[in-house]
Design a protein around this motif. Structure first.
Motif, PDB file in Angstrom:
ATOM      1  N   LEU A   1       0.831  -1.207   0.000  1.00 38.73           N
ATOM      2  CA  LEU A   1       0.000   0.000   0.000  1.00 38.73           C
ATOM      3  C   LEU A   1       0.866   1.258   0.000  1.00 38.73           C
ATOM      4  CD1 LEU A   1      -2.694  -1.213   2.528  1.00 38.73           C
ATOM      5  CD2 LEU A   1      -3.070  -0.718   0.101  1.00 38.73           C
ATOM      6  N   PHE A   2       1.957   1.230   0.766  1.00 37.21           N
ATOM      7  CA  PHE A   2       2.837   2.402   0.764  1.00 37.21           C
ATOM      8  C   PHE A   2       3.627   2.523  -0.526  1.00 37.21           C
ATOM      9  CE2 PHE A   2       1.891   3.570   5.049  1.00 37.21           C
ATOM     10  CZ  PHE A   2       1.992   4.948   4.941  1.00 37.21           C
ATOM     11  N   ASN A   3       3.958   1.408  -1.139  1.00 41.49           N
ATOM     12  CA  ASN A   3       4.585   1.489  -2.458  1.00 41.49           C
ATOM     13  C   ASN A   3       3.601   2.031  -3.476  1.00 41.49           C
ATOM     14  OD1 ASN A   3       7.205   0.816  -1.950  1.00 41.49           O
ATOM     15  ND2 ASN A   3       6.959  -1.348  -2.396  1.00 41.49           N
ATOM     16  N   THR A   4       2.322   1.693  -3.323  1.00 40.88           N
ATOM     17  CA  THR A   4       1.288   2.279  -4.183  1.00 40.88           C
ATOM     18  C   THR A   4       1.283   3.787  -4.008  1.00 40.88           C
ATOM     19  OG1 THR A   4      -0.066   0.286  -4.104  1.00 40.88           O
ATOM     20  CG2 THR A   4      -1.191   2.352  -4.659  1.00 40.88           C
ATOM     21  N   TRP A   5       1.265   4.224  -2.742  1.00 38.55           N
ATOM     22  CA  TRP A   5       1.292   5.667  -2.460  1.00 38.55           C
ATOM     23  C   TRP A   5       2.507   6.315  -3.126  1.00 38.55           C
ATOM     24  CZ3 TRP A   5       5.117   8.288   0.304  1.00 38.55           C
ATOM     25  CH2 TRP A   5       4.834   9.616   0.592  1.00 38.55           C
ATOM     26  N   LEU A   6       3.672   5.714  -2.927  1.00 40.48           N
ATOM     27  CA  LEU A   6       4.914   6.302  -3.422  1.00 40.48           C
ATOM     28  C   LEU A   6       5.003   6.296  -4.940  1.00 40.48           C
ATOM     29  CD1 LEU A   6       7.818   7.383  -2.938  1.00 40.48           C
ATOM     30  CD2 LEU A   6       8.550   4.992  -2.841  1.00 40.48           C
ATOM     31  N   PHE A   7       4.853   5.142  -5.545  1.00 41.88           N
ATOM     32  CA  PHE A   7       5.096   5.019  -6.978  1.00 41.88           C
ATOM     33  C   PHE A   7       3.998   5.654  -7.829  1.00 41.88           C
ATOM     34  CE2 PHE A   7       7.933   1.639  -5.435  1.00 41.88           C
ATOM     35  CZ  PHE A   7       9.092   2.041  -6.067  1.00 41.88           C
ATOM     36  N   VAL A   8       2.754   5.487  -7.420  1.00 44.85           N
ATOM     37  CA  VAL A   8       1.669   6.102  -8.193  1.00 44.85           C
ATOM     38  C   VAL A   8       1.743   7.621  -8.068  1.00 44.85           C
ATOM     39  CG1 VAL A   8      -0.836   6.338  -8.415  1.00 44.85           C
ATOM     40  CG2 VAL A   8       0.179   4.072  -8.100  1.00 44.85           C
ATOM     41  N   PHE A   9       1.960   8.106  -6.863  1.00 41.15           N
ATOM     42  CA  PHE A   9       2.030   9.555  -6.677  1.00 41.15           C
ATOM     43  C   PHE A   9       3.200  10.161  -7.456  1.00 41.15           C
ATOM     44  CE2 PHE A   9       3.761  13.245  -4.419  1.00 41.15           C
ATOM     45  CZ  PHE A   9       2.714  14.119  -4.622  1.00 41.15           C
ATOM     46  N   THR A  10       4.397   9.596  -7.291  1.00 45.50           N
ATOM     47  CA  THR A  10       5.564  10.199  -7.952  1.00 45.50           C
ATOM     48  C   THR A  10       5.530  10.035  -9.468  1.00 45.50           C
ATOM     49  OG1 THR A  10       6.896   8.221  -7.501  1.00 45.50           O
ATOM     50  CG2 THR A  10       7.073  10.045  -5.942  1.00 45.50           C
ATOM     51  N   ALA A  11       4.826   9.022  -9.952  1.00 50.93           N
ATOM     52  CA  ALA A  11       4.720   8.845 -11.408  1.00 50.93           C
ATOM     53  C   ALA A  11       3.721   9.815 -12.029  1.00 50.93           C
ATOM     54  CB  ALA A  11       4.319   7.406 -11.736  1.00 50.93           C
ATOM     55  N   PHE A  12       2.626  10.105 -11.331  1.00 51.02           N
ATOM     56  CA  PHE A  12       1.548  10.879 -11.942  1.00 51.02           C
ATOM     57  C   PHE A  12       1.435  12.319 -11.461  1.00 51.02           C
ATOM     58  CE2 PHE A  12       0.411   6.524 -12.770  1.00 51.02           C
ATOM     59  CZ  PHE A  12       0.004   6.571 -14.096  1.00 51.02           C
ATOM     60  N   ALA A  13       1.987  12.655 -10.305  1.00 43.89           N
ATOM     61  CA  ALA A  13       1.895  14.037  -9.815  1.00 43.89           C
ATOM     62  C   ALA A  13       2.542  15.037 -10.768  1.00 43.89           C
ATOM     63  CB  ALA A  13       2.489  14.151  -8.417  1.00 43.89           C
ATOM     64  N   PRO A  14       3.711  14.746 -11.340  1.00 45.78           N
ATOM     65  CA  PRO A  14       4.283  15.731 -12.284  1.00 45.78           C
ATOM     66  C   PRO A  14       3.375  16.017 -13.471  1.00 45.78           C
ATOM     67  CG  PRO A  14       5.967  14.154 -11.609  1.00 45.78           C
ATOM     68  CD  PRO A  14       4.655  13.643 -11.088  1.00 45.78           C
ATOM     69  N   THR A  15       2.792  14.967 -14.030  1.00 41.82           N
ATOM     70  CA  THR A  15       1.872  15.156 -15.167  1.00 41.82           C
ATOM     71  C   THR A  15       0.646  15.941 -14.740  1.00 41.82           C
ATOM     72  OG1 THR A  15       2.636  13.065 -16.095  1.00 41.82           O
ATOM     73  CG2 THR A  15       0.582  13.951 -16.966  1.00 41.82           C
ATOM     74  N   TYR A  16       0.124  15.617 -13.563  1.00 42.49           N
ATOM     75  CA  TYR A  16      -1.045  16.338 -13.068  1.00 42.49           C
ATOM     76  C   TYR A  16      -0.725  17.815 -12.865  1.00 42.49           C
ATOM     77  CZ  TYR A  16      -4.956  17.863 -10.288  1.00 42.49           C
ATOM     78  OH  TYR A  16      -6.052  18.570  -9.845  1.00 42.49           O
ATOM     79  N   LEU A  17       0.411  18.104 -12.253  1.00 45.71           N
ATOM     80  CA  LEU A  17       0.769  19.498 -11.987  1.00 45.71           C
ATOM     81  C   LEU A  17       0.899  20.313 -13.267  1.00 45.71           C
ATOM     82  CD1 LEU A  17       3.383  19.049  -9.113  1.00 45.71           C
ATOM     83  CD2 LEU A  17       1.118  20.094  -8.920  1.00 45.71           C
ATOM     84  N   VAL A  18       1.433  19.709 -14.314  1.00 45.79           N
ATOM     85  CA  VAL A  18       1.642  20.434 -15.572  1.00 45.79           C
ATOM     86  C   VAL A  18       0.372  20.474 -16.416  1.00 45.79           C
ATOM     87  CG1 VAL A  18       2.909  20.421 -17.764  1.00 45.79           C
ATOM     88  CG2 VAL A  18       4.121  19.997 -15.618  1.00 45.79           C
ATOM     89  N   GLU A  19      -0.256  19.323 -16.629  1.00 48.14           N
ATOM     90  CA  GLU A  19      -1.383  19.257 -17.560  1.00 48.14           C
ATOM     91  C   GLU A  19      -2.713  19.691 -16.967  1.00 48.14           C
ATOM     92  OE1 GLU A  19      -1.632  15.602 -19.716  1.00 48.14           O
ATOM     93  OE2 GLU A  19       0.497  15.646 -20.259  1.00 48.14           O
ATOM     94  N   ALA A  20      -2.974  19.328 -15.718  1.00 52.68           N
ATOM     95  CA  ALA A  20      -4.262  19.653 -15.114  1.00 52.68           C
ATOM     96  C   ALA A  20      -4.208  20.933 -14.291  1.00 52.68           C
ATOM     97  CB  ALA A  20      -4.750  18.496 -14.246  1.00 52.68           C
TER      98      ALA A  20
END
Length: 194
Positions: free
Chosen positions: A4-23
């Motif tokens: 669950l914590f790897n989900t938090w870490l890997f999903v967040f760090t993979a998608f947060a940059p795209t979210y910050l720029v595109e959305a």
């Protein structure tokens, strides 16, 4: 919990940059600064949270910091502020990184006989990496394509949120807490004998 914590870490760090720029429409440079603060926070909390758990105990530390960690993706979803505020928020809410050493190493070594610690640790880490580091980012990507870029951030948040509830059921493994429990039970036994 490690998955669950790897989900938090890997999903967040993979998608947060795209979210910050595109959305959220931050520039690529501003996004880099925000995510660098998250990375610096991860480094800082990776040391501090285990130290706190030495004093407070593994269980309460995991509960508190798991709940705080679930705020990190949510904050990115709902707050659009200046770079300075986003840097501060990213740094503070990266506390989940400090739970990973507790779950992947410390609690395991305190829970099983020393001769099994490496094997059990390898199984926990292998399974956690497979599920949280490979499978969940894939699922998050599929959901991002079909639902939108908010889906991965919700998945990351839910990962640490569920971990917080599981932590409520943990048995305390911190040596200082176990000694206090033994002393307290010994005192109760003495009082009962008197």
């Amino acid at each position: 919990m490690f998955a669950l914590f790897n989900t938090w870490l890997f999903v967040f760090t993979a998608f947060a940059p795209t979210y910050l720029v595109e959305a959220d429409h931050y520039s690529a440079g501003d996004m880099g600064i925000i995510m660098a603060a998250v990375g610096l926070g991860s480094f800082f909390w990776g040391f501090l949270v285990p130290m706190i758990s030495d004093k407070l105990g593994r269980k309460p530390t995991l509960i508190i910091f798991s709940f705080i960690a679930c705020l990190c993706p949510i904050v990115f979803l709902f707050i659009h502020a200046s770079i300075a505020i986003m840097v501060l928020i990213g740094f503070i809410t990266a506390v989940g990184q400090g739970c990973i050493p507790l779950l992947g190493f410390i609690i395991i070594s305190e829970s099983v006989p020393a001769r099994l610690a490496a094997s059990v640790g390898g199984m926990v880490q292998g399974g956690g990496e497979l599920v949280g580091g490979a499978l969940m980012p894939l699922i998050a990507g599929i959901l991002a394509d079909h639902i939108g870029l908010t889906a991965p951030l919700w998945i990351a948040s839910i990962g640490s949120f569920i971990a917080a509830f599981i932590a409520i059921g943990l048995i305390e493994t911190a040596p200082i807490k176990k000694v206090k429990q033994q002393v307290n039970s010994h005192q109760v036994t003495q009082l009962m004998e008197e």
